[in-house]
Design an enzyme around this catalytic site. Structure first.
Site, short mmCIF file in Angstrom:
data_model
loop_
_atom_site.label_atom_id
_atom_site.label_comp_id
_atom_site.label_asym_id
_atom_site.label_seq_id
_atom_site.Cartn_x
_atom_site.Cartn_y
_atom_site.Cartn_z
N TYR A 1 -11.49 -27.63 36.37
CA TYR A 1 -10.84 -26.36 36.03
C TYR A 1 -10.38 -26.33 34.57
O TYR A 1 -10.79 -25.47 33.79
CB TYR A 1 -9.66 -26.14 37.00
CG TYR A 1 -8.66 -25.08 36.58
CD1 TYR A 1 -9.06 -23.76 36.35
CD2 TYR A 1 -7.31 -25.39 36.43
CE1 TYR A 1 -8.13 -22.79 35.98
CE2 TYR A 1 -6.38 -24.43 36.06
CZ TYR A 1 -6.80 -23.13 35.83
OH TYR A 1 -5.89 -22.17 35.46
N LYS B 1 -11.97 -24.30 31.36
CA LYS B 1 -11.10 -23.33 30.67
C LYS B 1 -11.05 -23.67 29.18
O LYS B 1 -11.06 -22.80 28.33
CB LYS B 1 -9.68 -23.34 31.25
CG LYS B 1 -9.52 -22.78 32.64
CD LYS B 1 -9.72 -21.30 32.76
CE LYS B 1 -8.58 -20.47 32.23
NZ LYS B 1 -8.78 -19.02 32.53
N1 NAP Z 1 -1.47 -19.03 38.65
C1 NAP Z 1 -1.15 -19.98 37.80
O1 NAP Z 1 -0.26 -20.81 38.07
C2 NAP Z 1 -1.81 -20.04 36.45
C3 NAP Z 1 -1.30 -20.93 35.50
C4 NAP Z 1 -1.89 -20.99 34.25
C5 NAP Z 1 -2.97 -20.20 33.95
N2 NAP Z 1 -3.48 -19.36 34.90
C6 NAP Z 1 -4.63 -18.53 34.52
O2 NAP Z 1 -4.32 -17.19 34.81
C7 NAP Z 1 -5.48 -16.49 35.20
C8 NAP Z 1 -5.22 -15.82 36.52
O3 NAP Z 1 -4.90 -16.81 37.47
P1 NAP Z 1 -4.49 -16.43 38.94
O4 NAP Z 1 -3.49 -17.39 39.40
O5 NAP Z 1 -4.22 -14.98 39.02
O6 NAP Z 1 -5.87 -16.75 39.68
P2 NAP Z 1 -6.36 -16.28 41.11
O7 NAP Z 1 -5.25 -15.74 41.90
O8 NAP Z 1 -7.18 -17.38 41.65
O9 NAP Z 1 -7.33 -15.06 40.74
C9 NAP Z 1 -8.53 -15.25 40.08
C10 NAP Z 1 -9.16 -13.91 39.89
O10 NAP Z 1 -10.39 -14.07 39.17
C11 NAP Z 1 -11.39 -13.35 39.85
N3 NAP Z 1 -12.72 -13.91 39.62
C12 NAP Z 1 -13.15 -15.17 39.91
N4 NAP Z 1 -14.43 -15.29 39.56
C13 NAP Z 1 -14.81 -14.10 39.04
C14 NAP Z 1 -16.02 -13.60 38.50
N5 NAP Z 1 -17.11 -14.37 38.42
N6 NAP Z 1 -16.05 -12.32 38.06
C15 NAP Z 1 -14.96 -11.53 38.13
N7 NAP Z 1 -13.79 -11.94 38.64
C16 NAP Z 1 -13.72 -13.21 39.09
C17 NAP Z 1 -11.00 -13.44 41.30
O11 NAP Z 1 -11.70 -12.46 42.01
P3 NAP Z 1 -12.14 -12.60 43.56
O12 NAP Z 1 -11.02 -11.98 44.34
O13 NAP Z 1 -13.41 -11.86 43.62
O14 NAP Z 1 -12.30 -14.07 43.84
C18 NAP Z 1 -9.51 -13.19 41.19
O15 NAP Z 1 -9.28 -11.82 41.03
C19 NAP Z 1 -6.61 -17.50 35.23
O16 NAP Z 1 -7.33 -17.40 34.03
C20 NAP Z 1 -5.90 -18.84 35.30
O17 NAP Z 1 -6.65 -19.84 34.68
C21 NAP Z 1 -2.93 -19.26 36.14
#
Ligand code: NAP
Length: 491
Positions: free
Chosen positions: A237, A241
């Protein structure tokens, strides 16, 4: 910035959001609609076969969530028409060029209108298949950037990355962009094209060996972890990234870009209401395991800092950075974390969790108590973990295997279950070790400059405040985070 403020910036803007069915994406959409109903439109790129299927996902997986209850109350009967005038679902996929938007006419229409792009799409599984993670996290970032170059009105591309692209760096970790080909161990030069070739070669080999889908999945996951470790990252992951960031920062040119790197995102602390969360992330799986009575020890350093930030503050930071970056363009990378200003350690977490469950013992539906809260034991080193957990468990597995053979396979299912648990435990220990023993602190100077400029300089800056220094972790965890997690994840 002072004159228009943040709300003024959002007014009449058309924003393309990827990852809107995800945790952060939903929070972003909700906040913008709630505080700036005069935003022009939000285009949500959703993975779906067509627009109809995308609309179905929007209503079920985004608007159907409790998160939108405040917005629903705000608009009452007009909610449906408000949403229909503001949210446009678009079927697409960041893994494809042109973001997989079905027709070129739709793509061009979008590109001619968009002012802001927020790229929140990612696969967040630590040991994702390498081909999937490369496609989404690395090339997804590139495709979003290529798309944004064709938007003549584009004012900001905000790419959401993660603070943990730093891998297992120690000490102060600065908000510094990656150079193309940079590695964390400095041993080898990284070529993203070569990584694509590695993936294709492995897929061909697996195909030639007539591997099953399951074998292919296992092999591709293993490959991702191997490649990540070759270059010094702890998992697929964060490695993919980091490569996504490299592709983005390489071609900034005149493009207005900001890379936001949140640390671990936790339940909302205030908005739209405290305690909303979706998905069981990093340390949350420990809390859930404890609540189910499945956790008496953890493989972690109680003094290690687990950098966490409530989700609503992350969104406020993202929106403020967007506006600040537009006016200043000094920096590219922004950490959103708490470790430098208000650190929370694993030891503190364990203490608060214990006291929470002591006062609120979890119960089954029939009212019976699940656990008697007890303090957890910390295994503070790999050696301690191996001696006290891995070795005894391994010996029990071996013993049971022999007993199974001696009893003519009468306990095969117990034997297999135990092997599965053992494998799972070791896998979790491997994946979470870098976080549980993390020795770094995320510097947030760039982000703090944004906060000073917006909260103090903008008339509406307080609506978007993201000050982590005032969080009372005990109060937040006990009154907001744990109850929210139990409500939305343990249900
Ligand atoms: N949550 C955390 O603690 C955290 C911390 C640091 C950074 N981040 C970053 O924040 C961002 C959002 O994280 P999150 O926690 O919201 O993640 P999440 O809940 O897992 O959501 C990921 C999203 O990306 C979409 N996605 C995945 N593959 C895709 C594709 N090929 N085309 C279009 N959409 C796609 C998913 O859609 P589907 O519903 O279709 O799967 C979902 O809407 C990410 O970039 C992550 O690296 C998150």
């Amino acid at each position: 910035m002072e004159k228009v403020g943040i709300m003024g910036f959002l007014e009449e803007k058309s924003i393309l959001v990827t990852g809107a069915t995800g945790f952060l994406g939903k929070l972003f959409v909700e906040k913008v609609l709630r505080v700036q109903p005069n935003v022009r439109r939000l285009y949500l790129l959703l993975r779906a076969s067509d627009t109809l299927a995308a609309a179905e996902r929007l209503w079920n997986e985004v608007l159907g969530k409790d998160l939108f209850r405040v917005l629903k109350e705000q608009h009452g009967e007009g909610f449906h028409s408000f949403i229909s005038s503001k949210l446009i679902p678009v079927a697409g996929d960041v893994g494809e060029e042109g973001l997989g938007v079905e027709t070129s006419s739709l793509r061009e229409a979008l590109q001619s209108e968009i002012h802001v792009i927020v790229n929140s799409a990612a696969t967040t599984r630590f040991d994702e298949r390498y081909d999937v993670a490369l496609r989404t996290n690395t090339f997804g970032a590139k495709h979003v950037m290529d798309f944004s170059k064709k938007c003549p009105k584009l004012e900001m591309l905000l790419h959401v990355s993660t603070a943990y692209v730093s891998g297992e760096k120690t000490g102060m970790i600065f908000e510094k962009p990656f150079c193309m080909g940079e590695t964390l161990n400095g041993l080898s030069v990284l070529s993203i094209e070569e990584e694509c070739s590695v993936v294709s070669r492995r897929l061909k080999e697996l195909d030639a060996a007539k591997s099953t889908k399951m074998e292919e999945r296992v092999a591709m996951r293993k490959l991702g972890m191997q490649r990540a470790k070759t270059f010094g990252w702890p998992n697929t992951y964060v490695f993919t990234k980091a490569m996504g960031e490299m592709l983005i920062s390489q071609v900034t040119g005149n493009l207005p870009i900001a890379i936001v790197r949140p640390a671990m995102v936790s339940t909302t602390c205030k908005e739209p209401f405290p305690g909303w969360i979706e998905g069981c992330r990093t340390f949350d799986s420990l809390i859930i395991a404890y609540a189910k009575g499945n956790l008496s020890s953890v493989f972690a350093n109680p003094r290690a800092i687990m950098d966490t930030v409530p989700g609503d503050l992350v969104i406020n930071a993202m929106i403020s950075i967007m506006v600040y970056q537009l006016c200043q363009r000094h920096h590219l990378v922004y950490h959103v974390g708490s470790s430098s200003r208000n650190p929370l350690t694993f030891g503190m977490l364990a203490d608060y969790v214990y006291h929470y469950f002591l006062a609120n013992p979890p119960r089954r539906k029939d009212g019976r108590q699940i656990i008697q809260a007890r303090g957890v034991t910390f295994y503070r080193s790999k050696m301690q973990f191996n001696l006290r957990v891995k070795l005894p468990f391994y010996l029990v597995c071996k013993g049971l295997n022999l007993a199974n053979i001696a009893s003519f396979h009468s306990i095969t299912s117990t034997n297999n279950n135990l092997k599965r648990v053992f494998k799972y435990l070791m896998r979790m220990a491997e994946l979470y070790e870098p976080f549980a023993f993390f020795k770094g602190t995320f510097d947030t100077q760039n982000t703090e400059r944004v906060r000073e400029a917006t909260v103090e300089g903008c008339p509406d800056g307080k609506t978007f405040d993201f000050d982590v220094s005032n969080i009372d972790w005990e109060d937040y965890l006990v009154s907001t985070h744990i109850p929210g997690l139990l409500r939305y994840e343990l249900k």
